[in-house]
Design an enzyme around this catalytic site. Structure first.
Site, PDB file in Angstrom:
ATOM      1  N   ASP A 244       0.806  -1.230   0.000  1.00  0.00           N
ATOM      2  CA  ASP A 244       0.000   0.000   0.000  1.00  0.00           C
ATOM      3  C   ASP A 244       0.837   1.277   0.000  1.00  0.00           C
ATOM      4  O   ASP A 244       0.390   2.326   0.485  1.00  0.00           O
ATOM      5  CB  ASP A 244      -0.965   0.021   1.199  1.00  0.00           C
ATOM      6  N   GLU A 245       2.047   1.215  -0.528  1.00  0.00           N
ATOM      7  CA  GLU A 245       2.914   2.393  -0.534  1.00  0.00           C
ATOM      8  C   GLU A 245       3.389   2.770  -1.933  1.00  0.00           C
ATOM      9  O   GLU A 245       4.313   3.563  -2.083  1.00  0.00           O
ATOM     10  CB  GLU A 245       4.108   2.174   0.401  1.00  0.00           C
TER      11      GLU A 245
END
Length: 300
Positions: A244-245
């Protein structure tokens, strides 16, 4: 249903038969726009749309997106590419030159929740999202009728921590068979391995049900409720090996109150997720997104 989309694609090809796109990313210095514009003019092209951005005019990264019209583009694209190479070399460009009518082959991954898949299918069916949805892959069978009713092949590939390597091997084989350019994770609730992600750099778009960087990982709505947030959101981003980055493409938020419990947050969130993912995918398909490190430039 599929015939309706075919008609829209045929109309699209007819309308934009001579439309091309040029994307450029290079170190910033004077003369780039002049050189590119002169090149297109000399080859008889008419610039329809042009957008540019520099991270720092005194030595940053310059990005450029141009759409142009050129009679007989399809038969001249190889010549254009060859002739552009000296300019690209002199400015140390990363670049892409392609006809607008060359549609990307897309695969949609989904688990049980259908709302994001339905949004993608609706945009594709209505002609708002110009792509070829080649197949849908899922670790459940719940969404099979939605895909097959539109004539899109559906593949059930069970996936979990225990069989992830085997599942991804089968998935990658399907993606290769269908010559996939873009993977859409439409609420596909499985973590992809680094080997899988590295096979499609900046070509896997995810929707995370949180306004990142808040609430990375699982159960973001539950954690948002526990924290008492007043805004909830969703984030569409490219997938990298860091959970999620990856580079963010689009985000959206909606105001909530103390009256909204977890189920209500999820209901509101599903609407945000659908629209945010659809916009991100549409912009990628139109080559409006350029990745700069862990950020993106999104040309409107």
């Amino acid at each position: 249903m599929q015939a309706m989309n075919k008609e829209k694609q045929e109309k699209f090809h007819e309308t934009f038969a001579n439309r091309g796109r040029l994307l450029v990313k290079c170190p910033d210095r004077p003369g780039i726009v002049s050189a590119v514009s002169a090149f297109l003019f000399e080859h008889g092209a008419n610039i329809i749309e042009s957008s540019q951005y520099s991270t720092d005019p005194s030595g940053g990264i310059f990005t450029l997106r141009i759409e142009f019209e050129l009679e007989g583009l399809s038969s001249n694209i190889a010549v254009l590419e060859d002739n552009f190479m000296p300019i690209a070399g002199s400015f140390e460009m990363e670049w892409q030159l392609s006809p607008v009518t060359k549609l990307k082959q897309t695969a949609v991954f989904v688990s049980k929740e259908p709302h994001c898949l339905l949004e993608i299918l609706w945009a594709w069916q209505s002609g708002e999202m110009m792509t070829d949805i080649a197949l849908v892959i899922s670790n459940h069978n719940a969404c099979r009728p939605m895909a097959e009713s539109l004539g899109i092949p559906f593949y059930h590939v069970p996936a979990s921590k225990e069989n992830r390597k085997e599942a991804e091997k089968q998935q990658l084989s399907l993606l290769k068979e269908y010559e996939i350019d873009l993977i859409i994770l439409a609420r596909y609730m499985q973590i992809l391995t680094p080997d899988f992600v590295s096979s499609y750099p900046n070509a896997i778009i995810n929707i995370h049900h949180s306004f990142l960087p808040a609430f990375i990982g699982a159960r973001p709505y539950e954690r948002a409720y526990e924290r008492g947030v007043k805004l909830i959101g969703a984030t569409s981003h490219y997938v990298t090996t860091d959970l999620d980055e990856g580079p963010i493409i689009e985000q959206g938020v909606e105001r909530v109150t103390h009256h909204d419990h977890t189920d209500e947050l999820k209901r509101i969130g599903r609407s945000i997720e659908r629209s945010v993912l659809a916009r991100a995918v549409k912009w990628h398909l139109e080559d409006r997104v350029l990745v700069l490190g862990n950020k993106t430039v999104v040309f409107s």
